[in-house]
Design an enzyme around this catalytic site. Structure first.
Site, PDB file in Angstrom:
ATOM      1  N   LYS A 123      40.390-112.414  56.994  1.00  0.00           N
ATOM      2  CA  LYS A 123      40.291-112.794  58.013  1.00  0.00           C
ATOM      3  C   LYS A 123      41.388-112.089  58.835  1.00  0.00           C
ATOM      4  CE  LYS A 123      43.092-116.567  58.764  1.00  0.00           C
ATOM      5  NZ  LYS A 123      43.565-117.953  58.444  1.00  0.00           N
ATOM      6  N   ASP A 134      38.773-118.914  61.173  1.00  0.00           N
ATOM      7  CA  ASP A 134      39.974-119.600  60.652  1.00  0.00           C
ATOM      8  C   ASP A 134      39.463-121.168  60.560  1.00  0.00           C
ATOM      9  OD1 ASP A 134      39.586-120.488  63.232  1.00  0.00           O
ATOM     10  OD2 ASP A 134      41.645-120.210  63.569  1.00  0.00           O
TER      11      ASP A 134
END
Length: 226
Positions: free
Chosen positions: A121, A139
């Site tokens: 991420k 997220d």
């Protein structure tokens, strides 16, 4: 509604209503953004922005931070989540940047994930924001909003969400789409109580359509029983 039609409606809405969409983390260099993103894991951008000015003033470069101790960094970030681990990660990634990349943030997810504290991420955020690459960081906001609207269906992991979004979002829009979904989830499609009545995505939103249909059935049932 067909999947492509839903994506087209959602992307067109965001492009019209939010032509400029950027990270809310404060930074002045790729290194500062990398540090801020590492700190933002399970922590709000607002809190991160409160601690980074003093941190960046003292450690503006990888070279400076690489010479710091974990205890030094901890004192600057102790008010955010998991400060012990994050302090270790920041010192480690700064040292790795100096040793392997001349103090510069490397380009490419494969290189970025080699840094301590940097997962997929975080690497996707840096690749998108700094290098304008078509990477989608998923997220909690992106994961939730994508599922609610109907851009994804039954995703179990962030990677499943990421791959589905990349399949339907044009490459040139991916960097902005990442921020569109985050900001929409942060301010409109909130976790506990989405603000559906004021949302312009209602015509394309699976959650709103289902909620409205359920409300109509309940209303009709009440009228029938009267």
């Amino acid at each position: 509604m067909r999947t492509q039609e839903r994506y087209d409606l959602v992307l067109a809405y965001f492009a019209e209503e939010m032509p400029v969409a950027e990270t809310e983390l404060h930074y002045t260099s790729p290194f500062e953004l990398l540090v801020a993103v590492v700190l933002s894991a399970q922590c709000t951008d607002k809190r991160v922005n409160m601690v980074t000015p003093a941190l960046f003033m003292e450690y503006p470069t990888a070279e400076r931070m690489a010479k710091a101790s974990v205890e030094d960094i901890f004192e600057y970030i102790k008010s955010i989540s998991y400060p012990n681990n994050k302090a270790k990660h920041l010192v480690g990634l700064a040292q790795r940047l100096v040793a392997d990349y001349g103090g510069e943030v490397p380009q490419g997810r494969d290189e970025l994930v080699k840094l301590p504290g940097v997962g997929r991420k975080t690497a996707n955020v840096i690749s998108s924001v700094i290098f304008d690459e078509p990477t989608m960081a998923v997220d909690t906001h992106v994961f939730r909003v994508s599922e609610r609207i109907g851009l994804t269906t039954g995703s179990k992991t962030p990677l499943q969400t990421e791959l589905k979004l990349l399949k339907y979002i044009p490459e040139e829009l991916v960097p902005r789409a990442h921020h569109w979904l985050i900001l929409h989830g942060r301010y409109v499609c909130t976790a506990r109580k989405p603000k559906c009545e004021g949302c312009g995505l209602r015509p394309a939103c699976r959650h709103y359509q289902r909620t409205s249909q359920r409300a109509e059935r309940i209303s009709l049932k009440k009228k029938t029983n009267q």
